[in-house]
Design a protein around this motif. Structure first.
Motif, mmCIF file in Angstrom:
data_model
loop_
_atom_site.group_PDB
_atom_site.id
_atom_site.type_symbol
_atom_site.label_atom_id
_atom_site.label_comp_id
_atom_site.label_asym_id
_atom_site.label_seq_id
_atom_site.Cartn_x
_atom_site.Cartn_y
_atom_site.Cartn_z
ATOM 1 N N PRO A 59 0.820 -1.212 0.000
ATOM 2 C CA PRO A 59 0.000 0.000 0.000
ATOM 3 C C PRO A 59 0.859 1.270 0.000
ATOM 4 O O PRO A 59 1.793 1.383 0.786
ATOM 5 C CB PRO A 59 -0.788 -0.139 1.309
ATOM 6 N N SER A 60 0.559 2.177 -0.912
ATOM 7 C CA SER A 60 1.390 3.379 -1.095
ATOM 8 C C SER A 60 0.517 4.578 -1.415
ATOM 9 O O SER A 60 -0.563 4.439 -1.998
ATOM 10 C CB SER A 60 2.354 3.193 -2.276
ATOM 11 N N SER A 61 1.021 5.763 -1.062
ATOM 12 C CA SER A 61 0.290 6.996 -1.383
ATOM 13 C C SER A 61 0.489 7.357 -2.853
ATOM 14 O O SER A 61 1.385 6.831 -3.517
ATOM 15 C CB SER A 61 0.805 8.134 -0.509
ATOM 16 N N ARG A 62 -0.327 8.299 -3.318
ATOM 17 C CA ARG A 62 -0.166 8.775 -4.702
ATOM 18 C C ARG A 62 1.238 9.326 -4.924
ATOM 19 O O ARG A 62 1.855 9.092 -5.959
ATOM 20 C CB ARG A 62 -1.185 9.882 -4.996
ATOM 21 N N ALA A 63 1.739 10.094 -3.930
ATOM 22 C CA ALA A 63 3.063 10.719 -4.085
ATOM 23 C C ALA A 63 4.144 9.642 -4.204
ATOM 24 O O ALA A 63 5.047 9.734 -5.047
ATOM 25 C CB ALA A 63 3.353 11.637 -2.896
ATOM 26 N N GLU A 64 4.028 8.594 -3.381
ATOM 27 C CA GLU A 64 5.024 7.514 -3.448
ATOM 28 C C GLU A 64 4.958 6.798 -4.791
ATOM 29 O O GLU A 64 5.986 6.489 -5.401
ATOM 30 C CB GLU A 64 4.770 6.488 -2.330
ATOM 31 N N LEU A 65 3.728 6.539 -5.245
ATOM 32 C CA LEU A 65 3.570 5.833 -6.521
ATOM 33 C C LEU A 65 4.106 6.667 -7.677
ATOM 34 O O LEU A 65 4.732 6.135 -8.598
ATOM 35 C CB LEU A 65 2.099 5.488 -6.761
ATOM 36 N N ALA A 66 3.860 7.987 -7.624
ATOM 37 C CA ALA A 66 4.350 8.873 -8.684
ATOM 38 C C ALA A 66 5.875 8.806 -8.741
ATOM 39 O O ALA A 66 6.472 8.679 -9.816
ATOM 40 C CB ALA A 66 3.884 10.301 -8.427
ATOM 41 N N ARG A 67 6.479 8.835 -7.566
ATOM 42 C CA ARG A 67 7.946 8.791 -7.514
ATOM 43 C C ARG A 67 8.465 7.442 -8.038
ATOM 44 O O ARG A 67 9.376 7.377 -8.861
ATOM 45 C CB ARG A 67 8.403 9.025 -6.064
ATOM 46 N N LEU A 68 7.849 6.349 -7.565
ATOM 47 C CA LEU A 68 8.313 5.008 -7.953
ATOM 48 C C LEU A 68 8.133 4.753 -9.448
ATOM 49 O O LEU A 68 8.957 4.106 -10.089
ATOM 50 C CB LEU A 68 7.557 3.934 -7.165
ATOM 51 N N ALA A 69 7.027 5.266 -10.006
ATOM 52 C CA ALA A 69 6.741 4.997 -11.416
ATOM 53 C C ALA A 69 7.362 6.054 -12.325
ATOM 54 O O ALA A 69 7.283 5.941 -13.549
ATOM 55 C CB ALA A 69 5.231 4.920 -11.634
ATOM 56 N N GLY A 70 7.937 7.098 -11.735
ATOM 57 C CA GLY A 70 8.582 8.136 -12.526
ATOM 58 C C GLY A 70 7.599 8.993 -13.320
ATOM 59 O O GLY A 70 7.863 9.339 -14.467
ATOM 60 N N VAL A 71 6.439 9.289 -12.720
ATOM 61 C CA VAL A 71 5.464 10.167 -13.390
ATOM 62 C C VAL A 71 5.147 11.336 -12.456
ATOM 63 O O VAL A 71 5.418 11.275 -11.263
ATOM 64 C CB VAL A 71 4.155 9.412 -13.756
ATOM 65 N N ASN A 72 4.563 12.416 -13.026
ATOM 66 C CA ASN A 72 4.275 13.574 -12.186
ATOM 67 C C ASN A 72 2.904 13.441 -11.510
ATOM 68 O O ASN A 72 2.153 12.502 -11.771
ATOM 69 C CB ASN A 72 4.423 14.878 -12.980
ATOM 70 N N ARG A 73 2.587 14.419 -10.631
ATOM 71 C CA ARG A 73 1.370 14.316 -9.823
ATOM 72 C C ARG A 73 0.100 14.351 -10.672
ATOM 73 O O ARG A 73 -0.893 13.706 -10.359
ATOM 74 C CB ARG A 73 1.333 15.437 -8.756
#
Ligand code: ZN
Length: 423
Positions: A59-73
């Protein structure tokens, strides 16, 4: 009119193409069609990365997922919102943002309401099927024995489809697809079985076409050890690993490799016949007709013959679990046999390590029953056989119980395809 859960047009989880079943042979071609090299593919590639990051990290926040997947908010919101709307994901309770302040983050995870995947295991003696949730929970499991001497492929089809139909009857939502792990050689492009030892009737059996035609769902098939690897990658100890190998031992021996973040299959799934790599030139004859295959010295057949020669009790029923128990009880000959068996398993692992250095091995099948003592014995032999390198420590773990691992892996095949996970 209420939206029907089983209406294929009602839900657009992934590409529209995938909602309409195609003849099995066409699935491979769909992936390479030029129309997919469009912005919608880029969109789905990002989505695949986000979902993959969720599997890898939990389970991850949107911010964490954005960072991990290399996409912006902005991109992450565009990906996450439809997945929430379709009940693919759910938001958990807010977690305080910590010392840095800001809005409390709500972790995202797979919804228990998400569409399941149907996992199928086809072995010479039986077929099993179940529903697998995206969290890796197994449900609606059914088994159907296969006849030892079937009159023909039609009898196999009857048993297979009856078993799968019972599982699908329990699905509250239309499954994302059917994944099949086959205990034999397969052509992963054509979705055909090439040959199954002990079940000659399955030679050339077009299982992909039969299941897609009968159930109208996408079908993925693969060789049993590769399905184990895929299960470990999505649901088990291979989560988030870029390199690891799976080795399965039992009546037969097989394995699979995950290298640089990809499952390695070879052309049409021809790679990974690890049981038939040669470890003893001029060794014993293997059932494949050749001599000295790894399978001739690291499977239960070898162990049982040696147990008989060593005078151990009930040699015909011996396996790693019983061998370890006998060794721990001080039974003469048991500890020596255990060590030789562990060395025989280790020889092939050492060859794999020397060839592609996966560094991490997940063991499945019989040796898991031998517990820590067996795994430690195998690991010790591998370390003796492979020269050590700084930072190149070889580690070992055991997979999920055999019952679960293959079904999770079969379901994982569908997941890999849906997320455009590279082959
Ligand atoms: Zn062989």
């Amino acid at each position: 009119m209420a939206k029907r859960e089983d209406d294929p047009t009602a839900e657009r989880m992934f590409d529209a193409d995938r909602q309409n079943p195609l003849p099995a042979e066409d699935y491979g071609a769909v992936r390479e069609r030029p129309s997919l090299l469009s912005s919608s593919l880029v969109g789905s590639t990002n989505r695949g990365r986000v979902v993959q990051a969720l599997f890898d990290r939990g389970p991850s926040s949107r911010a964490e997922l954005a960072r991990l997947a290399g996409v912006n908010r902005t991109t992450i919101s565009g990906i996450v919102q439809p997945l929430l709307d379709q009940q693919f994901l759910v938001e958990g309770e807010p977690v305080p943002a910590g010392e840095v302040g800001g809005k409390p983050a709500r972790p995202l995870w797979f919804s228990p309401q998400a569409r399941p995947i149907c996992g199928i295991l086809l072995m010479p003696e039986e077929v099993r099927s179940c529903l697998v949730s995206l969290e890796g929970k197994i449900d609606a499991e059914h088994r159907e024995p296969l006849p030892a001497h079937p009159s023909g492929p039609a009898e196999i089809t009857e048993r297979l489809t009856a078993c799968v139909a019972r599982t699908l009857a329990s699905a509250r939502r239309r499954p994302l697809g059917l994944g099949v792990a086959v205990g034999g050689m397969v052509d992963t492009n054509r979705r055909n079985i090439i040959a199954v030892n002990l079940a000659p009737v399955l030679a050339g059996y077009p299982i992909g076409e039969i299941l897609a035609g009968r159930f109208g769902l996408p079908v993925q098939i693969d060789h049993h050890p590769r399905a184990l690897l895929v299960g470990d990658r999505w649901f088990g100890k291979g989560r988030g690993m870029r390199n690891f190998a799976v080795v399965y031992t039992g009546e037969v021996l097989g394995g699979a490799l995950h290298l640089d973040g990809h499952l390695y299959r070879g052309v049409s799934g021809a790679g990974g016949e690890l049981g038939h790599t040669f470890v003893q030139v001029d060794g014993d004859v293997c059932y494949c007709g050749r001599r000295g295959c790894w399978e001739t010295i690291a499977t239960l057949g070898w162990l049982r013959r040696r147990a008989a020669a060593a005078g151990l009790p009930e040699p015909g029923a011996i396996d790693s679990r019983r061998l370890v128990a006998l060794a721990e009880a001080g039974r003469p000959g048991a500890a020596e046999l255990l060590d030789t068996y562990a060395r025989n398993v280790a020889v092939g692992i050492a060859n794999l390590q020397q060839t592609v250095a996966p560094n991490f091995f997940i063991l499945h099948g019989d040796v898991v029953g031998g517990g820590k003592r067996m795994v430690d014995a195998i690991a010790a032999h591998v370390r003796r056989l492979v020269p050590s390198r700084p930072g190149g420590e070889v580690s070992f773990d055991t997979g999920d119980t055999e019952d679960r691992a293959a079904l999770l892996g079969a379901a994982g095949l569908v997941l890999s395809d849906l997320l455009h996970f590279p082959l």
